[in-house]
Scaffold this active site. Structure first.
Site, PDB file in Angstrom:
ATOM      1  N   ASN A 210      -6.601   0.974  -0.817  1.00  0.00           N
ATOM      2  CA  ASN A 210      -6.258   1.663   0.431  1.00  0.00           C
ATOM      3  C   ASN A 210      -5.983   3.137   0.150  1.00  0.00           C
ATOM      4  O   ASN A 210      -6.085   3.587  -0.989  1.00  0.00           O
ATOM      5  CB  ASN A 210      -5.069   0.978   1.108  1.00  0.00           C
ATOM      6  CG  ASN A 210      -3.854   0.981   0.216  1.00  0.00           C
ATOM      7  OD1 ASN A 210      -3.320   2.025  -0.111  1.00  0.00           O
ATOM      8  ND2 ASN A 210      -3.427  -0.207  -0.213  1.00  0.00           N
ATOM      9  N   ASP A 279      -2.889  -6.371   1.021  1.00  0.00           N
ATOM     10  CA  ASP A 279      -2.503  -7.643   1.627  1.00  0.00           C
ATOM     11  C   ASP A 279      -3.487  -8.758   1.268  1.00  0.00           C
ATOM     12  O   ASP A 279      -3.160  -9.932   1.373  1.00  0.00           O
ATOM     13  CB  ASP A 279      -2.434  -7.502   3.152  1.00  0.00           C
ATOM     14  CG  ASP A 279      -1.247  -6.643   3.576  1.00  0.00           C
ATOM     15  OD1 ASP A 279      -0.161  -6.819   2.992  1.00  0.00           O
ATOM     16  OD2 ASP A 279      -1.399  -5.778   4.464  1.00  0.00           O
ATOM     17  N   LYS A 289     -21.588  -8.039 -12.114  1.00  0.00           N
ATOM     18  CA  LYS A 289     -21.773  -7.221 -10.910  1.00  0.00           C
ATOM     19  C   LYS A 289     -22.573  -8.000  -9.867  1.00  0.00           C
ATOM     20  O   LYS A 289     -23.641  -8.550 -10.175  1.00  0.00           O
ATOM     21  CB  LYS A 289     -22.505  -5.929 -11.284  1.00  0.00           C
ATOM     22  CG  LYS A 289     -22.592  -4.959 -10.136  1.00  0.00           C
ATOM     23  CD  LYS A 289     -23.318  -3.692 -10.525  1.00  0.00           C
ATOM     24  CE  LYS A 289     -23.548  -2.844  -9.295  1.00  0.00           C
ATOM     25  NZ  LYS A 289     -24.529  -1.779  -9.544  1.00  0.00           N
ATOM     26  N   PHE A 323       8.924   0.007   3.289  1.00  0.00           N
ATOM     27  CA  PHE A 323       8.240   1.056   4.039  1.00  0.00           C
ATOM     28  C   PHE A 323       7.313   0.375   5.039  1.00  0.00           C
ATOM     29  O   PHE A 323       6.757  -0.682   4.746  1.00  0.00           O
ATOM     30  CB  PHE A 323       7.414   1.948   3.098  1.00  0.00           C
ATOM     31  CG  PHE A 323       8.163   3.155   2.632  1.00  0.00           C
ATOM     32  CD1 PHE A 323       9.249   3.014   1.778  1.00  0.00           C
ATOM     33  CD2 PHE A 323       7.808   4.432   3.066  1.00  0.00           C
ATOM     34  CE1 PHE A 323       9.974   4.121   1.359  1.00  0.00           C
ATOM     35  CE2 PHE A 323       8.522   5.547   2.657  1.00  0.00           C
ATOM     36  CZ  PHE A 323       9.604   5.392   1.798  1.00  0.00           C
ATOM     37  N   LYS A 337       9.564  -6.186  10.595  1.00  0.00           N
ATOM     38  CA  LYS A 337       9.331  -6.373   9.154  1.00  0.00           C
ATOM     39  C   LYS A 337      10.652  -6.403   8.394  1.00  0.00           C
ATOM     40  O   LYS A 337      10.824  -7.187   7.454  1.00  0.00           O
ATOM     41  CB  LYS A 337       8.464  -5.225   8.611  1.00  0.00           C
ATOM     42  CG  LYS A 337       7.010  -5.344   9.011  1.00  0.00           C
ATOM     43  CD  LYS A 337       6.183  -4.147   8.568  1.00  0.00           C
ATOM     44  CE  LYS A 337       4.786  -4.268   9.166  1.00  0.00           C
ATOM     45  NZ  LYS A 337       3.923  -3.144   8.807  1.00  0.00           N
ATOM     46  N   LYS A 341      11.744  -9.739   6.313  1.00  0.00           N
ATOM     47  CA  LYS A 341      11.825  -9.679   4.842  1.00  0.00           C
ATOM     48  C   LYS A 341      13.256  -9.540   4.334  1.00  0.00           C
ATOM     49  O   LYS A 341      13.463  -9.322   3.143  1.00  0.00           O
ATOM     50  CB  LYS A 341      10.953  -8.525   4.340  1.00  0.00           C
ATOM     51  CG  LYS A 341       9.485  -8.688   4.721  1.00  0.00           C
ATOM     52  CD  LYS A 341       8.573  -7.719   4.007  1.00  0.00           C
ATOM     53  CE  LYS A 341       7.154  -7.838   4.570  1.00  0.00           C
ATOM     54  NZ  LYS A 341       6.163  -7.176   3.742  1.00  0.00           N
TER      55      LYS A 341
HETATM   56  N1  CTP Z   1       4.737  -5.230   0.679  1.00  0.00           N
HETATM   57  C1  CTP Z   1       4.916  -6.009  -0.446  1.00  0.00           C
HETATM   58  N2  CTP Z   1       3.934  -6.890  -0.813  1.00  0.00           N
HETATM   59  C2  CTP Z   1       2.815  -7.035  -0.076  1.00  0.00           C
HETATM   60  C3  CTP Z   1       2.646  -6.241   1.072  1.00  0.00           C
HETATM   61  C4  CTP Z   1       3.641  -5.338   1.419  1.00  0.00           C
HETATM   62  O1  CTP Z   1       5.924  -5.887  -1.113  1.00  0.00           O
HETATM   63  N3  CTP Z   1       1.893  -7.894  -0.440  1.00  0.00           N
HETATM   64  C5  CTP Z   1       5.804  -4.279   1.057  1.00  0.00           C
HETATM   65  C6  CTP Z   1       5.367  -2.841   1.062  1.00  0.00           C
HETATM   66  O2  CTP Z   1       5.611  -2.207  -0.173  1.00  0.00           O
HETATM   67  C7  CTP Z   1       6.222  -2.246   2.150  1.00  0.00           C
HETATM   68  C8  CTP Z   1       6.393  -3.388   3.125  1.00  0.00           C
HETATM   69  O3  CTP Z   1       6.174  -4.570   2.363  1.00  0.00           O
HETATM   70  O4  CTP Z   1       7.488  -1.863   1.695  1.00  0.00           O
HETATM   71  C9  CTP Z   1       5.402  -3.328   4.214  1.00  0.00           C
HETATM   72  O5  CTP Z   1       5.517  -4.471   4.972  1.00  0.00           O
HETATM   73  P1  CTP Z   1       4.229  -5.266   5.516  1.00  0.00           P
HETATM   74  O6  CTP Z   1       4.648  -6.108   6.649  1.00  0.00           O
HETATM   75  O7  CTP Z   1       3.569  -6.007   4.435  1.00  0.00           O
HETATM   76  O8  CTP Z   1       3.372  -4.083   5.962  1.00  0.00           O
HETATM   77  P2  CTP Z   1       1.884  -4.115   6.069  1.00  0.00           P
HETATM   78  O9  CTP Z   1       1.238  -4.581   4.810  1.00  0.00           O
HETATM   79  O10 CTP Z   1       1.503  -2.768   6.533  1.00  0.00           O
HETATM   80  O11 CTP Z   1       1.755  -5.250   7.175  1.00  0.00           O
HETATM   81  P3  CTP Z   1       0.747  -5.293   8.365  1.00  0.00           P
HETATM   82  O12 CTP Z   1      -0.556  -5.126   7.698  1.00  0.00           O
HETATM   83  O13 CTP Z   1       0.999  -6.629   8.930  1.00  0.00           O
HETATM   84  O14 CTP Z   1       1.150  -4.163   9.262  1.00  0.00           O
END
Ligand code: CTP
Length: 400
Positions: A210, A279, A289, A323, A337, A341
Site C-alpha cells: 500500500n 489486510d 514467477k 491509527f 475500530k 480492538k
Molecule cells: N492493524 C493491525 N493489523 C492488521 C491491520 C491493521 O495491527 N492486520 C492496525 C493498524 O496498524 C492500525 C489499525 O489496526 O493501527 C487500523 O485498523 P483497521 O481496522 O485494521 O484499519 P484498516 O486496515 O484501515 O481497516 P479497514 O480496511 O476496514 O478500514
C-alpha cells in the site's frame, strides 16, 4: 516549534580536518531556532576562519581567553552559565585529554570546566589515534563523568586510512542535541512504534502493498526518543534511513511484523501501531514467477493476522494506540475500530486529502480517546504532529 527554538548552544570547534563540518552544524542548529555561539580553538583556526563561523552563527566568535574586549562582552563564565548545551564538534584527542585531565588553558577548555550544562562530544581523529589507549581511557572516564558522546563513523578518513574516526554525520550530531535538550516526559517508558506498509508476496517478483511511506511512524519514533523513551521501531519496507539512537527492526510481511511487535513489546509501556498493515495476502505464494497466458487472473486472497486486535485481547497494563486511515465517516469508523480492538486511543486521518496523509510531509489528525475525549491537531509537519500526539498521550494516558 522544535526543541531547539530559543536554546543557547555553545559550539566548540577544535583543530581537525572535520572542522569544516561545524559550518553545517551551525546552519542546522540555527535553522531550528537555536542561538549558537562558537568557540574556535587556536588549532581550529588553522582549519576554519572566525569570519566563516561568525557569518554563519551571526554571533561574534570567541577565541582568546585573554582578549579583554571579548572577555568584557562575552566572558567565559557568562558563556558557561547561559549555555543550555555545549557541543564540541569535532573534538580532537587533545581536547578529550584536556577535559579529562582538568586542564583549562584556553577559552574552550575553561568554558567546559565552568559549565553546568550538558556537554556533547563528537570526536573525530585518525583511526589509530582513536584506538589508542589514552583516548580509549579518556572516553571511558569522561562517559562515567556524564559527558555525552556521538561516536565517530567508520569510513575513509582524510588521512587515507579506513576505519572508525570520521566525524559522525551532521544529522546524527544534531539529533543528539535535540535528544539532550528535549523535555523528558517519557523518561523510563518503553515504547514500540510500528511504521510503513507491509508487503505480501504473490510470487518471487510481485507483491501486494500500500501507499504508506513510513514518515508518520518514523516521526513518532524520533519524537518519543527525544522525549526520553526507550524506543523500538518496527518498520515495513520504506525508503527512509533508520532513525538514530534507537533499535530498528525491519520486517516485510504482516506475519513478520506481528512476530517482531510481540517480541519487542512484552515489557513495553505503550505500543503505537502506525503501520499500514496489509489486510490481505496471497492465499498461496507461487515459488516461481506466474506467467501471463493472455487471459485475466483471479488472485485468491486470505486475511492477514490483525496485530492490534490480538494485542487488544491481551492488553495487560500496556497503553495501546491505533491509527485509522479513513476516506469518509472518519469519527464513526475510528471510534468503531478503537472499541473493537480494545484501544486506549486511536489517531484518525483523512487519507482522501492530497495535502496530508500518504507520502505527504504534513498531516492533520484527530485523536479519539476511549473515555470519549477528542483532541484535534491542526495541519502541521509530521514531525510536529508526532510531538503533539505524544504530548496528548502523555497528558491523558501516562500521567495517571
Ligand atoms: N492493524 C493491525 N493489523 C492488521 C491491520 C491493521 O495491527 N492486520 C492496525 C493498524 O496498524 C492500525 C489499525 O489496526 O493501527 C487500523 O485498523 P483497521 O481496522 O485494521 O484499519 P484498516 O486496515 O484501515 O481497516 P479497514 O480496511 O476496514 O478500514
Amino acid at each position: 516549534m522544535g526543541v531547539l527554538a530559543g536554546k543557547e548552544i555553545v559550539l566548540g570547534v577544535t583543530g581537525g580536518i572535520a572542522a569544516y563540518k561545524a559550518c553545517e552544524i551551525i546552519r542546522e542548529l540555527k535553522g531550528e531556532g537555536a542561538n549558537v555561539t562558537t568557540i574556535l580553538t587556536a588549532s581550529g583556526s588553522q582549519f576554519l576562519t572566525p569570519l566563516t563561523l561568525q557569518t554563519l552563527s551571526k554571533n561574534p566568535v570567541v577565541m582568546d581567553l585573554w582578549n579583554l574586549i571579548s572577555e568584557s562582552e562575552i566572558g567565559h563564565i557568562s558563556l558557561a552559565q547561559r549555555a543550555h548545551l555545549l557541543l564540541i564538534a569535532p573534538a580532537t584527542g587533545n581536547i578529550l585529554g584536556k577535559i579529562r585531565g582538568g586542564i583549562a588553558d584556553d577559552m574552550l577548555s575553561t568554558v567546559v570546566m565552568a559549565t553546568a550544562a550538558p556537554v556533547v562530544l563528537a570526536p573525530a581523529m585518525n583511526t589509530q589515534m582513536y584506538a589508542s589507549a589514552a583516548v580509549r581511557e579518556n572516553v571511558a572516564v569522561l562517559r562515567s563523568r556524564g559527558f555525552l558522546f556521538v561516536e565517530p563513523d567508520e569510513g575513509e578518513l582524510a588521512c587515507g586510512t579506513v576505519g572508525p574516526g570520521r566525524l559522525a554525520a551532521v544529522g546524527k550530531i544534531v539529533e543528539m542535541v535535540r535528544i539532550v535538550l528535549a523535555e523528558k516526559i517519557l523518561k523510563g517508558k518503553k515504547v514500540v512504534v510500528s511504521a510503513g506498509p507491509t508487503a505480501e508476496s504473490i510470487d518471487p517478483v510481485r507483491f501486494l502493498s500500500n501507499r504508506a511511506s513510513g514518515k508518520m511512524g518514523f516521526a513518532l519514533a524520533r519524537a518519543a526518543r527525544r522525549f526520553g523513551a526507550d524506543v523500538t521501531l518496527v518498520s515495513g519496507p520504506t525508503a527512509l534511513a533508520d532513525p538514530y539512537f534507537m533499535k530498528t527492526v525491519h520486517v516485510r510481511t504482516a506475519e513478520e511484523m506481528q512476530t517482531a511487535v510481540d517480541r519487542e513489546s512484552a515489557d513495553a509501556d505503550a505500543i503505537v501501531m502506525c503501520a499500514a498493515v496489509a489486510d490481505f495476502r496471497a492465499a498461496r505464494i507461487s515459488p516461481t514467477k506466474i506467467k501471463k497466458d493472455g487471459g485475466g487472473w483471479n488472485l485468491e486472497l486470505s486475511p492477514t493476522v490483525d496485530i492490534l486486535d490480538r494485542l487488544g485481547r491481551d492488553k495487560g497494563r500496556r497503553v495501546l494506540v491505533g491509527f485509522a486511515a479513513e476516506t469518509g465517516d472518519i469519527e464513526q469508523n475510528a471510534i468503531g475500530k478503537m472499541r473493537k480492538k480494545n484501544l486506549d486511543a486511536i489517531v484518525a486521518n483523512d487519507v482522501s486529502r492530497a495535502d496530508i496523509g500518504f507520502e505527504s510531509d504534513d498531516n492533520e489528525v484527530r485523536i479519539f480517546f476511549s473515555d470519549g475525549e477528542v483532541r484535534e491537531l491542526p495541519l502541521a509537519t509530521k514531525e510536529g504532529i508526532a510531538v503533539g500526539i505524544w504530548l496528548a498521550l502523555h497528558g491523558k494516558l501516562f500521567a495517571r
